[in-house]
Design a protein around this motif. Structure first.
Motif, short mmCIF file in Angstrom:
data_model
loop_
_atom_site.label_atom_id
_atom_site.label_comp_id
_atom_site.label_asym_id
_atom_site.label_seq_id
_atom_site.Cartn_x
_atom_site.Cartn_y
_atom_site.Cartn_z
N ARG A 93 0.82 -1.21 0.00
CA ARG A 93 0.00 0.00 0.00
C ARG A 93 0.86 1.26 0.00
O ARG A 93 0.50 2.27 -0.63
N ARG A 94 1.99 1.22 0.68
CA ARG A 94 2.89 2.38 0.67
C ARG A 94 3.39 2.64 -0.75
O ARG A 94 3.44 3.78 -1.20
N HIS A 95 3.78 1.56 -1.44
CA HIS A 95 4.27 1.72 -2.81
C HIS A 95 3.14 2.16 -3.74
O HIS A 95 3.35 2.98 -4.64
N LEU A 96 1.94 1.64 -3.54
CA LEU A 96 0.81 2.04 -4.37
C LEU A 96 0.47 3.51 -4.17
O LEU A 96 0.15 4.23 -5.13
N VAL A 154 1.33 6.99 -11.91
CA VAL A 154 1.62 5.71 -12.56
C VAL A 154 0.43 4.77 -12.45
O VAL A 154 0.11 4.03 -13.40
N VAL A 155 -0.25 4.75 -11.29
CA VAL A 155 -1.42 3.89 -11.10
C VAL A 155 -2.58 4.73 -10.61
O VAL A 155 -2.40 5.86 -10.14
N GLU A 156 -3.77 4.17 -10.70
CA GLU A 156 -4.96 4.83 -10.18
C GLU A 156 -5.88 3.79 -9.57
O GLU A 156 -5.97 2.66 -10.08
N PRO A 157 -6.56 4.12 -8.45
CA PRO A 157 -7.47 3.17 -7.82
C PRO A 157 -8.82 3.12 -8.56
O PRO A 157 -9.29 4.13 -9.08
N ARG A 158 -9.39 1.93 -8.61
CA ARG A 158 -10.71 1.75 -9.22
C ARG A 158 -11.49 0.75 -8.39
O ARG A 158 -10.92 -0.04 -7.64
N PHE A 213 -5.99 -1.56 -8.30
CA PHE A 213 -5.12 -0.52 -8.84
C PHE A 213 -4.74 -0.89 -10.26
O PHE A 213 -4.33 -2.03 -10.53
N ALA A 214 -4.92 0.07 -11.16
CA ALA A 214 -4.63 -0.15 -12.58
C ALA A 214 -3.60 0.87 -13.04
O ALA A 214 -3.50 1.97 -12.48
N LEU A 215 -2.84 0.53 -14.08
CA LEU A 215 -1.88 1.47 -14.65
C LEU A 215 -2.61 2.56 -15.40
O LEU A 215 -3.61 2.31 -16.09
N THR A 216 -2.13 3.78 -15.29
CA THR A 216 -2.64 4.89 -16.10
C THR A 216 -1.97 4.84 -17.47
O THR A 216 -1.04 4.06 -17.69
N ASP A 217 -2.42 5.71 -18.38
CA ASP A 217 -1.76 5.78 -19.68
C ASP A 217 -0.29 6.17 -19.52
O ASP A 217 0.58 5.65 -20.21
N CYS A 218 -0.04 7.11 -18.60
CA CYS A 218 1.35 7.52 -18.36
C CYS A 218 2.16 6.38 -17.78
O CYS A 218 3.34 6.21 -18.09
N GLY A 219 1.53 5.57 -16.93
CA GLY A 219 2.21 4.42 -16.36
C GLY A 219 2.59 3.41 -17.43
O GLY A 219 3.69 2.85 -17.42
N ALA A 261 2.56 5.85 -3.37
CA ALA A 261 3.61 6.62 -4.04
C ALA A 261 3.41 6.60 -5.56
O ALA A 261 3.54 7.63 -6.23
N LEU A 262 3.07 5.44 -6.10
CA LEU A 262 2.84 5.32 -7.54
C LEU A 262 1.63 6.12 -7.97
O LEU A 262 1.61 6.73 -9.05
N ALA A 263 0.60 6.16 -7.14
CA ALA A 263 -0.60 6.94 -7.45
C ALA A 263 -0.28 8.43 -7.44
O ALA A 263 -0.75 9.19 -8.30
#
Length: 269
Positions: free
Chosen positions: A64-67, A75-79, A96-102, A69-71
């Motif tokens: 969760r800490r890494h998620l 890089v990622v977004e919650p859904r 958590f899914a990758l964004t287009d930028c990710g 930071a990535l959000a």
């Protein structure tokens, strides 16, 4: 332009977030683990923290800490997790899914796709000089839309500031461009420190040639390309003579400027 700049900034942050070891070669455990989290989502699709923890053999708290930071880095977004069939009680699990930028931070095949398309254009047109002319026509058409946008930026400034204005417009499109006085003091050098199509332009120099033609029309003067990233130079460098000079002297001064191209970024032999 602002939205495009923000998108590029997010892509840069995404690339940095999913990078491996630091430039110095020292291991970066946090970065390495964060990259594994993003890679796991890429390989397996949208995932919950529990699923990621199980796959990566980490605690859910660490994941969760890494998620988080990535959000924060885009890089990622919650859904909300999709539920097929009847939904049980309670709130659906968050994935958590990758964004287009990710996704852009990982390997892409855009360069190969562009090269294949241009090769197809050349072959379909008949190959040889006819095929090369077809690619050149495509290159000119491609840059035409950009040229109109650049023209608007240049028309709002006096002639002596147009090289700078063009550099700023190019930077908005990802070329990291600058304008500076040429070492010969007879004009300016427009330097593009990045080229988004360098790998394709290496195979199809018509892209560079069409760009140079556009620069000449926009600036209202003859220009000379001294170096290109596509041909192994460190920077794409274009010499812009002073507008009031006669045409006969422009070529001479451009030739002198070629000798100083090392300063503009040509790679040493």
């Amino acid at each position: 332009m602002k939205k495009r700049g923000e998108a590029r900034e997010k892509r840069a942050m995404a690339a940095q977030a999913t990078a491996g070891p630091t430039a110095s070669g020292a291991p970066d455990e946090q970065h390495g683990t964060r990259n594994k989290v993003a890679r796991s989502i890429l390989d397996h699709g949208p995932s919950t923290a529990a699923e990621l923890a199980l796959r990566l053999e980490l605690t859910q708290a660490a994941v969760r800490r890494h998620l988080d930071a990535l959000a924060a880095e885009g890089v990622v977004e919650p859904r909300e997790k999709r539920v097929y069939g009847s939904r049980g009680r309670g709130r659906p699990a968050k994935v958590f899914a990758l964004t287009d930028c990710g996704r852009d931070a990982f390997d892409q095949a855009y360069d190969q796709l562009a090269a294949d398309a241009l090769r197809w254009i050349a072959q379909t047109a008949g190959g040889g000089e006819v095929g090369e002319a077809a690619v050149a026509a495509f290159a000119r058409a491609r840059i035409a839309a950009q040229a109109e946008k650049y023209r608007a930026a240049l028309e709002s400034v006096p002639p002596e500031e147009r090289a700078r204005a063009l550099a700023e417009a190019l930077t908005e499109d990802g070329y990291a461009a600058t304008a500076r006085s040429a070492p010969s003091s007879a004009g300016e050098q427009l330097c593009q420190h990045h080229c988004p199509v360098a790998h394709t332009a290496e195979q199809f120099p018509q892209l560079c040639e069409a760009e140079t033609e556009v620069f000449s029309r926009l600036l209202g003067t003859h220009v000379q390309r001294l170096a290109t990233i596509a041909h192994g130079d460190g920077v794409c460098t274009t010499f812009i003579p002073q507008a009031h000079q006669k045409t006969t002297s422009k070529t001479s001064e451009a030739t002198k400027a070629t000798a100083s191209v090392n300063e503009a970024g040509r790679n040493p032999a």
